[in-house]
Scaffold this active site. Structure first.
Site, PDB file in Angstrom:
ATOM      1  N   ASP A 168      91.776  39.941  52.558  1.00  0.00           N
ATOM      2  CA  ASP A 168      92.349  41.395  51.665  1.00  0.00           C
ATOM      3  C   ASP A 168      94.312  40.762  51.933  1.00  0.00           C
ATOM      4  OD1 ASP A 168      93.943  40.489  55.515  1.00  0.00           O
ATOM      5  OD2 ASP A 168      93.233  42.027  55.836  1.00  0.00           O
ATOM      6  N   CYS A 196      91.468  37.640  56.463  1.00  0.00           N
ATOM      7  CA  CYS A 196      92.205  38.292  57.135  1.00  0.00           C
ATOM      8  C   CYS A 196      93.274  37.953  57.585  1.00  0.00           C
ATOM      9  CB  CYS A 196      91.563  40.037  57.221  1.00  0.00           C
ATOM     10  SG  CYS A 196      90.663  39.194  58.846  1.00  0.00           S
ATOM     11  N   THR A 229      93.542  38.024  61.306  1.00  0.00           N
ATOM     12  CA  THR A 229      93.439  37.673  61.865  1.00  0.00           C
ATOM     13  C   THR A 229      92.255  36.765  62.150  1.00  0.00           C
ATOM     14  OG1 THR A 229      92.164  38.943  63.246  1.00  0.00           O
ATOM     15  CG2 THR A 229      94.151  38.923  63.630  1.00  0.00           C
ATOM     16  N   GLY A 230      91.604  37.410  60.953  1.00  0.00           N
ATOM     17  CA  GLY A 230      90.068  36.703  60.835  1.00  0.00           C
ATOM     18  C   GLY A 230      89.163  37.870  61.761  1.00  0.00           C
ATOM     19  N   HIS A 241      74.870  24.194  64.465  1.00  0.00           N
ATOM     20  CA  HIS A 241      73.927  25.267  65.630  1.00  0.00           C
ATOM     21  C   HIS A 241      73.307  26.239  65.081  1.00  0.00           C
ATOM     22  CE1 HIS A 241      74.590  22.440  69.080  1.00  0.00           C
ATOM     23  NE2 HIS A 241      73.957  21.318  68.182  1.00  0.00           N
ATOM     24  N   ARG A 260      65.440  23.412  68.025  1.00  0.00           N
ATOM     25  CA  ARG A 260      65.420  24.329  68.857  1.00  0.00           C
ATOM     26  C   ARG A 260      66.506  25.367  67.826  1.00  0.00           C
ATOM     27  NH1 ARG A 260      68.873  19.806  69.959  1.00  0.00           N
ATOM     28  NH2 ARG A 260      70.446  20.797  71.169  1.00  0.00           N
ATOM     29  N   HIS A 261      67.888  24.847  67.531  1.00  0.00           N
ATOM     30  CA  HIS A 261      68.483  25.560  66.765  1.00  0.00           C
ATOM     31  C   HIS A 261      68.339  27.170  65.771  1.00  0.00           C
ATOM     32  CE1 HIS A 261      71.287  23.517  68.801  1.00  0.00           C
ATOM     33  NE2 HIS A 261      71.268  22.449  68.272  1.00  0.00           N
TER      34      HIS A 261
HETATM   35  C1  RB5 Z   1      96.119  43.818  58.506  1.00  0.00           C
HETATM   36  O1  RB5 Z   1      97.449  44.293  58.568  1.00  0.00           O
HETATM   37  C2  RB5 Z   1      95.200  43.749  59.529  1.00  0.00           C
HETATM   38  O2  RB5 Z   1      94.777  44.267  60.586  1.00  0.00           O
HETATM   39  C3  RB5 Z   1      93.999  42.816  59.153  1.00  0.00           C
HETATM   40  O3  RB5 Z   1      94.071  41.536  57.773  1.00  0.00           O
HETATM   41  C4  RB5 Z   1      92.780  41.765  60.020  1.00  0.00           C
HETATM   42  O4  RB5 Z   1      93.796  40.612  60.401  1.00  0.00           O
HETATM   43  C5  RB5 Z   1      92.186  42.748  60.692  1.00  0.00           C
HETATM   44  O5  RB5 Z   1      91.002  42.135  61.441  1.00  0.00           O
END
Ligand code: RB5
Length: 146
Positions: A8, A65, A67-68, A98, A132-133
């Site tokens: 994004d 994004c 934060t991911g 794993h 096992r995984h």
């Molecule tokens: C967008 O501002 C932000 O919320 C998005 O990139 C992401 O971090 C969401 O988890």
């Protein structure tokens, strides 16, 4: 290996770094967008990439994004997807060994390009250990069929 990459607006800069790495390594990839800083909704981006990986169009996916977190939550709603949010090299390697993670999620506002490149390199080369995984992965797959 064919890799899908998507982000994004919060992951745009880091996606460009990852694409540079894939090009340097000669890894086949497709950029599924977004392509500008115009805000987009991360679930749309994550579902699009995750569904393409789940259909077998790509072997792996990398989604980014801010934060991911958002993209990993959304991608994991798609059947057959095991998305791992990793901001360290150890977790990235273990998510392959794993968990047979087929999608890697990264936060473009969390880590810098140097660490992100190492994470991606490790994640792309590490192989699932099976054994096992596999039994544990099978339990997740069975749960998805309920
Ligand atoms: C967008 O501002 C932000 O919320 C998005 O990139 C992401 O971090 C969401 O988890």
């Amino acid at each position: 290996m064919r890799v899908a990459v998507a982000c994004d607006h919060g992951g745009l800069n880091l996606k460009q770094e990852i694409i540079k790495l894939l090009e340097q390594k000669g890894i086949e990839y497709e950029d599924l967008g977004t392509f500008s800083e115009e805000p987009v909704d991360y679930p749309d981006i994550a579902f699009n990439l995750a569904e393409a990986v789940a259909r077998g169009e790509y072997d792996r996916g990398i989604i980014i994004c801010g934060t991911g977190i958002g993209v990993s939550i959304a991608a994991n709603k798609v059947k057959g997807i095991r998305a791992a949010l990793c901001h360290d090299v150890y977790s990235a390697r273990m998510s392959r060994l794993h968990n047979d993670a087929n999608v890697l999620a990264l936060g473009g506002r969390v880590i810098g390009p140097g660490l992100a490149r190492e994470i991606v390199e490790e994640w792309l080369k590490a192989e699932f250990e099976g054994g096992r995984h596999q039994r544990r992965i099978d339990k997740i797959s069975s749960y998805e069929k309920k």
